[in-house]
Design a protein around this motif. Structure first.
Motif, PDB file in Angstrom:
ATOM      1  N   ARG A  98      39.671  25.991  33.147  1.00 45.15           N
ATOM      2  CA  ARG A  98      39.019  26.827  32.162  1.00 45.15           C
ATOM      3  C   ARG A  98      38.100  27.830  32.835  1.00 45.15           C
ATOM      4  NH1 ARG A  98      38.765  24.632  26.858  1.00 45.15           N
ATOM      5  NH2 ARG A  98      36.626  25.379  26.595  1.00 45.15           N
ATOM      6  N   PHE A  99      37.400  27.376  33.871  1.00 49.66           N
ATOM      7  CA  PHE A  99      36.524  28.275  34.620  1.00 49.66           C
ATOM      8  C   PHE A  99      37.338  29.347  35.336  1.00 49.66           C
ATOM      9  CE2 PHE A  99      34.400  29.236  38.702  1.00 49.66           C
ATOM     10  CZ  PHE A  99      33.262  29.852  38.212  1.00 49.66           C
ATOM     11  N   ALA A 100      38.512  28.955  35.874  1.00 45.98           N
ATOM     12  CA  ALA A 100      39.367  29.922  36.561  1.00 45.98           C
ATOM     13  C   ALA A 100      39.851  31.003  35.604  1.00 45.98           C
ATOM     14  CB  ALA A 100      40.558  29.207  37.199  1.00 45.98           C
ATOM     15  N   GLY A 101      40.294  30.589  34.410  1.00 44.59           N
ATOM     16  CA  GLY A 101      40.753  31.572  33.439  1.00 44.59           C
ATOM     17  C   GLY A 101      39.657  32.521  33.006  1.00 44.59           C
ATOM     18  N   PHE A 102      38.465  31.980  32.753  1.00 45.99           N
ATOM     19  CA  PHE A 102      37.346  32.832  32.357  1.00 45.99           C
ATOM     20  C   PHE A 102      36.969  33.790  33.485  1.00 45.99           C
ATOM     21  CE2 PHE A 102      32.777  33.672  32.098  1.00 45.99           C
ATOM     22  CZ  PHE A 102      32.688  34.206  30.826  1.00 45.99           C
ATOM     23  N   GLY A 103      36.954  33.305  34.726  1.00 44.14           N
ATOM     24  CA  GLY A 103      36.586  34.158  35.863  1.00 44.14           C
ATOM     25  C   GLY A 103      37.582  35.271  36.109  1.00 44.14           C
ATOM     26  N   ILE A 104      38.869  34.961  35.966  1.00 44.29           N
ATOM     27  CA  ILE A 104      39.894  35.984  36.168  1.00 44.29           C
ATOM     28  C   ILE A 104      39.802  37.056  35.096  1.00 44.29           C
ATOM     29  CG2 ILE A 104      42.384  36.391  36.170  1.00 44.29           C
ATOM     30  CD1 ILE A 104      42.687  33.590  37.409  1.00 44.29           C
ATOM     31  N   GLY A 105      39.612  36.651  33.838  1.00 46.01           N
ATOM     32  CA  GLY A 105      39.447  37.632  32.764  1.00 46.01           C
ATOM     33  C   GLY A 105      38.202  38.468  32.930  1.00 46.01           C
ATOM     34  N   LEU A 106      37.117  37.828  33.392  1.00 46.46           N
ATOM     35  CA  LEU A 106      35.875  38.559  33.618  1.00 46.46           C
ATOM     36  C   LEU A 106      36.025  39.567  34.749  1.00 46.46           C
ATOM     37  CD1 LEU A 106      32.965  38.642  32.537  1.00 46.46           C
ATOM     38  CD2 LEU A 106      32.340  37.056  34.372  1.00 46.46           C
ATOM     39  N   ALA A 107      36.749  39.185  35.802  1.00 48.96           N
ATOM     40  CA  ALA A 107      36.988  40.117  36.898  1.00 48.96           C
ATOM     41  C   ALA A 107      37.803  41.315  36.436  1.00 48.96           C
ATOM     42  CB  ALA A 107      37.717  39.398  38.042  1.00 48.96           C
ATOM     43  N   SER A 108      38.766  41.081  35.533  1.00 48.28           N
ATOM     44  CA  SER A 108      39.561  42.180  35.011  1.00 48.28           C
ATOM     45  C   SER A 108      38.698  43.143  34.197  1.00 48.28           C
ATOM     46  CB  SER A 108      40.693  41.624  34.142  1.00 48.28           C
ATOM     47  OG  SER A 108      41.438  42.663  33.553  1.00 48.28           O
ATOM     48  N   LEU A 109      37.834  42.606  33.339  1.00 46.52           N
ATOM     49  CA  LEU A 109      36.961  43.458  32.537  1.00 46.52           C
ATOM     50  C   LEU A 109      35.961  44.209  33.408  1.00 46.52           C
ATOM     51  CD1 LEU A 109      36.223  41.137  29.492  1.00 46.52           C
ATOM     52  CD2 LEU A 109      37.704  43.127  29.565  1.00 46.52           C
ATOM     53  N   PHE A 110      35.443  43.547  34.434  1.00 48.16           N
ATOM     54  CA  PHE A 110      34.505  44.199  35.340  1.00 48.16           C
ATOM     55  C   PHE A 110      35.171  45.370  36.050  1.00 48.16           C
ATOM     56  CE2 PHE A 110      32.767  44.605  39.644  1.00 48.16           C
ATOM     57  CZ  PHE A 110      31.434  44.865  39.364  1.00 48.16           C
ATOM     58  N   THR A 111      36.425  45.181  36.453  1.00 55.09           N
ATOM     59  CA  THR A 111      37.133  46.259  37.142  1.00 55.09           C
ATOM     60  C   THR A 111      37.399  47.426  36.201  1.00 55.09           C
ATOM     61  OG1 THR A 111      38.198  44.595  38.537  1.00 55.09           O
ATOM     62  CG2 THR A 111      39.157  46.800  38.529  1.00 55.09           C
ATOM     63  N   GLU A 112      37.815  47.136  34.958  1.00 53.38           N
ATOM     64  CA  GLU A 112      38.156  48.192  34.007  1.00 53.38           C
ATOM     65  C   GLU A 112      36.946  49.025  33.607  1.00 53.38           C
ATOM     66  OE1 GLU A 112      39.971  46.405  30.669  1.00 53.38           O
ATOM     67  OE2 GLU A 112      41.753  45.747  31.735  1.00 53.38           O
ATOM     68  N   ASN A 113      35.790  48.382  33.421  1.00 52.73           N
ATOM     69  CA  ASN A 113      34.651  49.058  32.806  1.00 52.73           C
ATOM     70  C   ASN A 113      33.530  49.425  33.778  1.00 52.73           C
ATOM     71  OD1 ASN A 113      35.303  48.809  29.761  1.00 52.73           O
ATOM     72  ND2 ASN A 113      35.626  46.751  30.544  1.00 52.73           N
ATOM     73  N   VAL A 114      33.460  48.799  34.932  1.00 54.17           N
ATOM     74  CA  VAL A 114      32.358  49.050  35.868  1.00 54.17           C
ATOM     75  C   VAL A 114      32.878  49.600  37.185  1.00 54.17           C
ATOM     76  CG1 VAL A 114      30.403  48.031  37.097  1.00 54.17           C
ATOM     77  CG2 VAL A 114      30.973  47.230  34.799  1.00 54.17           C
ATOM     78  N   LEU A 115      33.726  48.837  37.857  1.00 46.11           N
ATOM     79  CA  LEU A 115      34.171  49.232  39.184  1.00 46.11           C
ATOM     80  C   LEU A 115      35.013  50.500  39.153  1.00 46.11           C
ATOM     81  CD1 LEU A 115      33.734  48.085  42.004  1.00 46.11           C
ATOM     82  CD2 LEU A 115      35.921  46.902  41.805  1.00 46.11           C
ATOM     83  N   ALA A 116      35.776  50.706  38.067  1.00 47.62           N
ATOM     84  CA  ALA A 116      36.644  51.883  37.961  1.00 47.62           C
ATOM     85  C   ALA A 116      35.943  53.074  37.332  1.00 47.62           C
ATOM     86  CB  ALA A 116      37.900  51.536  37.166  1.00 47.62           C
ATOM     87  N   HIS A 117      34.665  52.950  36.977  1.00 44.92           N
ATOM     88  CA  HIS A 117      33.986  54.049  36.287  1.00 44.92           C
ATOM     89  C   HIS A 117      33.917  55.331  37.131  1.00 44.92           C
ATOM     90  CE1 HIS A 117      31.540  55.637  33.040  1.00 44.92           C
ATOM     91  NE2 HIS A 117      30.734  56.149  33.947  1.00 44.92           N
ATOM     92  N   PRO A 118      33.689  55.274  38.453  1.00 49.88           N
ATOM     93  CA  PRO A 118      33.740  56.518  39.238  1.00 49.88           C
ATOM     94  C   PRO A 118      35.061  57.259  39.105  1.00 49.88           C
ATOM     95  CG  PRO A 118      32.712  54.794  40.516  1.00 49.88           C
ATOM     96  CD  PRO A 118      33.236  54.136  39.277  1.00 49.88           C
ATOM     97  N   CYS A 119      36.163  56.515  38.978  1.00 45.78           N
ATOM     98  CA  CYS A 119      37.460  57.161  38.785  1.00 45.78           C
ATOM     99  C   CYS A 119      37.516  57.874  37.433  1.00 45.78           C
ATOM    100  CB  CYS A 119      38.578  56.128  38.872  1.00 45.78           C
ATOM    101  SG  CYS A 119      38.685  55.258  40.452  1.00 45.78           S
ATOM    102  N   ILE A 120      36.911  57.280  36.416  1.00 50.54           N
ATOM    103  CA  ILE A 120      36.873  57.912  35.090  1.00 50.54           C
ATOM    104  C   ILE A 120      36.032  59.178  35.138  1.00 50.54           C
ATOM    105  CG2 ILE A 120      36.148  57.578  32.702  1.00 50.54           C
ATOM    106  CD1 ILE A 120      36.760  54.614  33.025  1.00 50.54           C
ATOM    107  N   VAL A 121      34.899  59.131  35.847  1.00 50.49           N
ATOM    108  CA  VAL A 121      34.026  60.303  35.961  1.00 50.49           C
ATOM    109  C   VAL A 121      34.761  61.454  36.642  1.00 50.49           C
ATOM    110  CG1 VAL A 121      31.937  61.182  37.062  1.00 50.49           C
ATOM    111  CG2 VAL A 121      31.894  58.956  35.926  1.00 50.49           C
ATOM    112  N   LEU A 122      35.386  61.202  37.792  1.00 47.18           N
ATOM    113  CA  LEU A 122      36.105  62.270  38.512  1.00 47.18           C
ATOM    114  C   LEU A 122      37.317  62.749  37.735  1.00 47.18           C
ATOM    115  CD1 LEU A 122      35.493  63.587  41.263  1.00 47.18           C
ATOM    116  CD2 LEU A 122      34.198  61.503  40.841  1.00 47.18           C
TER     117      LEU A 122
END
Length: 417
Positions: A98-122
């Motif tokens: 359960r922790f693995a599933g939550f962590g993987i989903g959280l990593a996906s959301l973090f990448t989409e909304n935070v880590l990839a934000h510079p790409c959205i800006v450019l």
């Protein structure tokens, strides 16, 4: 998605074969076990809490069942001396998964909304920059211009407007929920859908995009406005500017500002098409993955750590493929939409050719058709794809983070097992 329950579930237990009636089996020397034992609970484990942006990390017709006992052993019990160990091991494995599933989903959301934000800006800055000579169609030039902007303005310039994007997402979700509660428009489609239900569902999406449109314009301005000339914005500036855009007050705009009515059709068209394409691709990818993995899907007699971990990935992969296909197919329309939204707002953007200096936006499009014809005439067909290299970087980064996270959790579960 509601967790699936066994037939005969009465809220306190279940009336199945795993629960003995009082006195049953007494003559055979068997003592009934209470349903509250850890190993019994593991047979009907509900899916983990839904993470925003993902409907459910489990997929298929039934919830994956882990922690089943060996073949030939009654479910939820072994020898009297082995019962505590089995219960403890099953509970630990269940919690880790359960922790693995939550962590993987959280990593996906973090990448989409935070880590990839510079790409959205450019990406947005390149789309609205009609002066640009370099179209940045490849990821290599985008990475170079990111480095230049970061060097001259600092890392804050690449994450500007991130808070407003979350606000727009919240407004979309809230508006959709409110409209669906007070109208007969369906928020979700049932399996036995009809054309009337589809029309009502798409109408709900269209009304949501219309309500969020002024706030989307304010968020777009925050993400493309140059950090050199911009004051420190407040958290709720996006909301205040969106409301001011509706009532005609707030920040002064030029006469070239297009009215919201002129922006309604392209905004709704882009939003509805993006939703339709992504939904179709998602269903198709899930169907393909389900057929390919039907033989290797975890069963009651399977205890493979890798199989348990892979149960969390199909929907994440489907969401990734759906978003990628929709963004690529609608990129030209998105370029037109952003130029119409930014016109007349007196926005100053970074020079995406050099990485320093600033440029004003002085377009004079009369509407969607005029914008399309002008781009085609003055910038060529590739002008619709300015900044496309940022999309490549964004989704490459997303794939890398998902795979890296999968490797980490797979190694962790194998070591614990």
């Amino acid at each position: 998605m509601q967790p699936r329950r066994p037939e005969g579930f009465d809220g306190l237990g279940y009336r199945g074969g795993g629960r003995e009636e009082p006195g049953a089996g007494a003559g055979a020397g068997f003592t009934a076990k209470p349903f509250s034992s850890a190993s019994d609970l593991s047979h009907w484990v509900s899916s983990p809490p839904d993470i925003p942006g993902s409907r459910n990390l489990y997929w298929g017709e039934r919830t994956p069942q882990y922690g089943a006992g060996p073949a030939g052993t009654p479910l939820g019990g072994v020898g009297l001396n082995d019962e505590p160990y089995t219960a403890s091991a099953g509970s630990s494995s269940e919690q880790l998964n359960r922790f693995a599933g939550f962590g993987i989903g959280l990593a996906s959301l973090f990448t989409e909304n935070v880590l990839a934000h510079p790409c959205i800006v450019l990406r947005r800055q390149c789309q609205v920059n009609y002066h640009a000579r370099n179209y940045h169609l490849t990821p290599f030039t985008i990475i170079n211009i990111m480095y230049s902007i970061n060097k001259t303005q600092g890392p804050r310039a690449l994450w500007k407007g991130m808070g407003s994007t979350f606000i727009v997402q919240g407004i979309n979700l809230g508006t959709e929920g409110i409209i669906s509660e007070f109208t007969p428009l369906p928020r979700e489609l049932s399996h036995k859908w009809s054309l009337r239900q589809i029309g009502g569902h798409l109408l709900l999406k269209s009304l949501t995009y219309v309500v969020a449109m002024p706030f989307y314009s304010a968020s777009l301005i925050e993400t493309v406005q140059s950090e050199i000339i911009r004051d420190n914005p407040g958290i709720l500036d996006c909301v205040k500017e969106g409301i001011g855009r509706v009532i005609g007050m707030g920040v002064p705009h030029s006469k070239r500002l297009l009215p919201l009515m002129a922006l309604t059709f392209p905004t709704v068209l882009h939003g509805v098409l993006h939703y339709i394409i992504s939904s179709i691709i998602q269903k198709f990818v899930l169907l393909v993955l389900k057929r390919e993995n039907s033989q290797s899907f975890p069963t009651e007699s399977s205890n493979s750590v890798q199989s348990m971990l892979d149960a969390y990935f199909p929907e994440l992969i489907a969401n990734f493929a759906a978003s990628l296909c929709a963004d690529v197919m609608l990129y030209p329309l998105e370029t037109v939409l952003h130029r119409l939204h930014i016109q007349g707002t007196r926005t100053i953007i970074d020079n995406t050719d050099l990485g320093y200096e600033v440029l004003p936006i002085n377009t004079q499009y009369e509407g969607m058709r005029d914008c399309i014809n002008t781009i085609k005439r003055e910038e060529g067909m590739l002008g619709f794809y300015k900044g496309f290299g940022a999309v490549v970087v964004q989704y490459t980064l997303h794939v890398a983070v998902l795979q890296f996270t999968k490797i980490i959790y797979s190694t962790l579960l194998q070591n614990v097992a």
